[in-house]
Design a protein around this motif. Structure first.
Motif, PDB file in Angstrom:
ATOM      1  N   LYS A  83       0.854  -1.180   0.000  1.00 40.20           N
ATOM      2  CA  LYS A  83       0.000   0.000   0.000  1.00 40.20           C
ATOM      3  C   LYS A  83       0.854   1.181   0.000  1.00 40.20           C
ATOM      4  N   SER A 110      -7.827   3.728   2.006  1.00 41.25           N
ATOM      5  CA  SER A 110      -9.089   3.221   1.476  1.00 41.25           C
ATOM      6  C   SER A 110      -9.481   3.993   0.215  1.00 41.25           C
ATOM      7  N   GLU A 143      -8.502  -3.198  -3.510  1.00 39.06           N
ATOM      8  CA  GLU A 143      -9.441  -2.095  -3.382  1.00 39.06           C
ATOM      9  C   GLU A 143     -10.339  -2.012  -4.616  1.00 39.06           C
ATOM     10  N   CYS A 144      -9.748  -2.279  -5.786  1.00 41.18           N
ATOM     11  CA  CYS A 144     -10.541  -2.329  -7.024  1.00 41.18           C
ATOM     12  C   CYS A 144     -11.614  -3.418  -6.927  1.00 41.18           C
ATOM     13  N   THR A 192      -0.380  -7.903  -4.373  1.00 39.50           N
ATOM     14  CA  THR A 192      -1.094  -6.689  -4.741  1.00 39.50           C
ATOM     15  C   THR A 192      -0.569  -6.108  -6.033  1.00 39.50           C
ATOM     16  N   VAL A 230      -5.167   2.380  -8.330  1.00 38.55           N
ATOM     17  CA  VAL A 230      -5.647   1.830  -7.056  1.00 38.55           C
ATOM     18  C   VAL A 230      -5.179   0.386  -6.899  1.00 38.55           C
ATOM     19  N   TYR A 231      -4.898  -0.005  -5.660  1.00 43.14           N
ATOM     20  CA  TYR A 231      -4.523  -1.387  -5.376  1.00 43.14           C
ATOM     21  C   TYR A 231      -5.609  -2.349  -5.853  1.00 43.14           C
ATOM     22  N   LYS A 267     -10.828   3.004  -2.376  1.00 46.41           N
ATOM     23  CA  LYS A 267     -12.135   2.581  -2.905  1.00 46.41           C
ATOM     24  C   LYS A 267     -13.254   3.501  -2.452  1.00 46.41           C
ATOM     25  N   THR A 268     -13.102   4.077  -1.262  1.00 49.73           N
ATOM     26  CA  THR A 268     -14.154   4.937  -0.721  1.00 49.73           C
ATOM     27  C   THR A 268     -14.440   6.108  -1.649  1.00 49.73           C
ATOM     28  N   PHE A 327     -10.415  -9.109   2.211  1.00 50.94           N
ATOM     29  CA  PHE A 327      -9.454  -8.314   1.442  1.00 50.94           C
ATOM     30  C   PHE A 327      -9.079  -9.091   0.179  1.00 50.94           C
ATOM     31  N   GLU A 361      -5.948  -2.081   7.733  1.00 54.41           N
ATOM     32  CA  GLU A 361      -7.023  -2.727   6.972  1.00 54.41           C
ATOM     33  C   GLU A 361      -6.499  -3.896   6.128  1.00 54.41           C
TER      34      GLU A 361
END
Length: 365
Positions: A3, A232, A251-252, A152, A247-248, A234-235, A310, A56
């Motif tokens: 991350k 985060s 998260e995608c 990731t 984006v990781y 994704k938020t 996750f 997370e």
């Protein structure tokens, strides 16, 4: 869940402690006299384990299950970028941490500074569940110091309800029409690496020419970036604040599950991909409990639970059988062989890391 990186100053340690009451272990009560086993209760007498891990990234359900099974309380410290992790491990006194779940790129740094120890996988019965193709990572070619946790990537996320363009390349993200629409993970080396890859350089290139072109790419990209978010991202995609992202992968996957209009693009230049690894800290006070947690994480059911929470690339072949066809057919969490061949990971670049630091600092202003 794999991350930001390279902050200039040491980040102060912030210890987050999981304080669930220790319960009696549900395995055998027999105490081992030969250094412990990953199959039963903690044999060292220790009832604690100090872990440093991405925020997370390790579900509370898994931590609680481990604590209840072994009667060991997990004291969890989190970090949001690799440099923060290194700063905390380096500045902590001996015995502050027992176990790290962190990026493979830092194995060589941790090893060179005598901060991690070799693993005895004979004490980790579920090690056999790791798919062989994911062992022998370039930063630990003999798989002596680390065990893959989750893999990731950084992918292009597109909200197709808002963006109808056929995005195929990192270069497409430079379009001025995307001004203030992007969320980008705060992770310097892979993002700078994407700038390098866009211009035909390898992700670990540190030549002045390559970094200048990477810097030019980032300068052009900056007006389109609405926010940096390594915790985060994704938020911001889900709440509509951003319609594009670097984006990781996990998260995608979470964003796409909640909003199917969010799609991923594997850019033609290739992707950044790496594993986060489980490592044991040198002179760990609770070394046997670290073995227990590693073994617990590699249990197929537990590993499947982690992936459900996750959804990153899971190296556990036994867990994939538990997760079933839907997981196996997900092109975000199961990267195709063709894309993996084009992917690039990070390696220790020594003192040249300062070049990345300077570029990133200038880029972020």
């Amino acid at each position: 869940m794999i991350k930001g990186i390279l902050k200039k100053f040491i980040v102060s340690i912030m210890m987050g402690t999981v304080t669930i009451m220790s319960l009696a272990g549900c395995g055998s009560n027999t105490q081992s006299t030969s250094g412990g086993s990953a199959g039963g209760n903690s044999s060292s007498g220790s009832k604690e384990l100090n872990v440093i891990c991405w925020s997370e990234y390790l579900p509370d359900e898994v931590l609680k299950g481990f604590e209840e099974k072994y009667g060991v309380t997990v004291n969890m410290t989190t970090f949001t970028d690799p440099d923060e992790m290194l700063a905390k491990v380096k500045s902590g006194s001996k015995g502050t941490y027992d176990m790290i779940i962190g990026p493979a790129q830092d194995i060589q740094i941790l090893k060179s500074q005598d901060l991690i120890q070799k693993l005895d996988t004979s004490k980790i019965e579920n090690y056999k569940n790791i798919d062989e193709q994911y062992l022998h990572e370039s930063n630990d070619p003999k798989s002596e110091y680390s065990i893959p946790y989750l893999g990731t990537s950084i992918l292009i996320a597109v909200n197709t309800d808002k963006i109808k363009d056929d995005i195929k390349s990192y270069k497409d993200l430079l379009n001025p029409k995307y001004k203030d629409t992007m969320v980008v993970v705060e992770d310097a080396r892979p993002i700078v690496g994407i700038g390098l890859m866009t211009n035909g350089y390898k992700i670990n290139d540190t030549s002045d020419e390559g970094l200048k072109k990477a810097g030019d790419f980032l300068t052009q990209l900056k007006p389109n970036i609405h926010a940096f978010n390594g915790d985060s991202p994704k938020t911001l995609l889900l709440n509509g604040e951003c319609s594009l992202g670097l984006v990781y992968g996990g998260e995608c996957a979470l964003a796409a599950k909640e909003n199917p209009a969010i799609k991923v693009v594997y850019p033609e230049e290739g992707i950044y991909f790496t594993f986060d690894m489980m490592m044991k800290v040198n002179e760990a006070k609770n070394a046997e409990n670290a073995d227990l947690l590693m073994n617990y994480i590699l249990d197929p059911e537990v590993s499947a639970t982690i992936s459900k929470t996750f959804p990153y690339v899971n190296p556990n072949k036994a867990a994939k059988e538990v997760l079933g066809e839907e997981f196996k057919n997900n092109n975000i969490v199961n990267i195709s062989e063709a894309e993996m061949k084009k992917s690039q990971g990070l390696q220790d670049i020594g003192e040249n890391v300062s070049k990345i630091t300077d570029l990133w600092t200038k880029f972020k202003g």
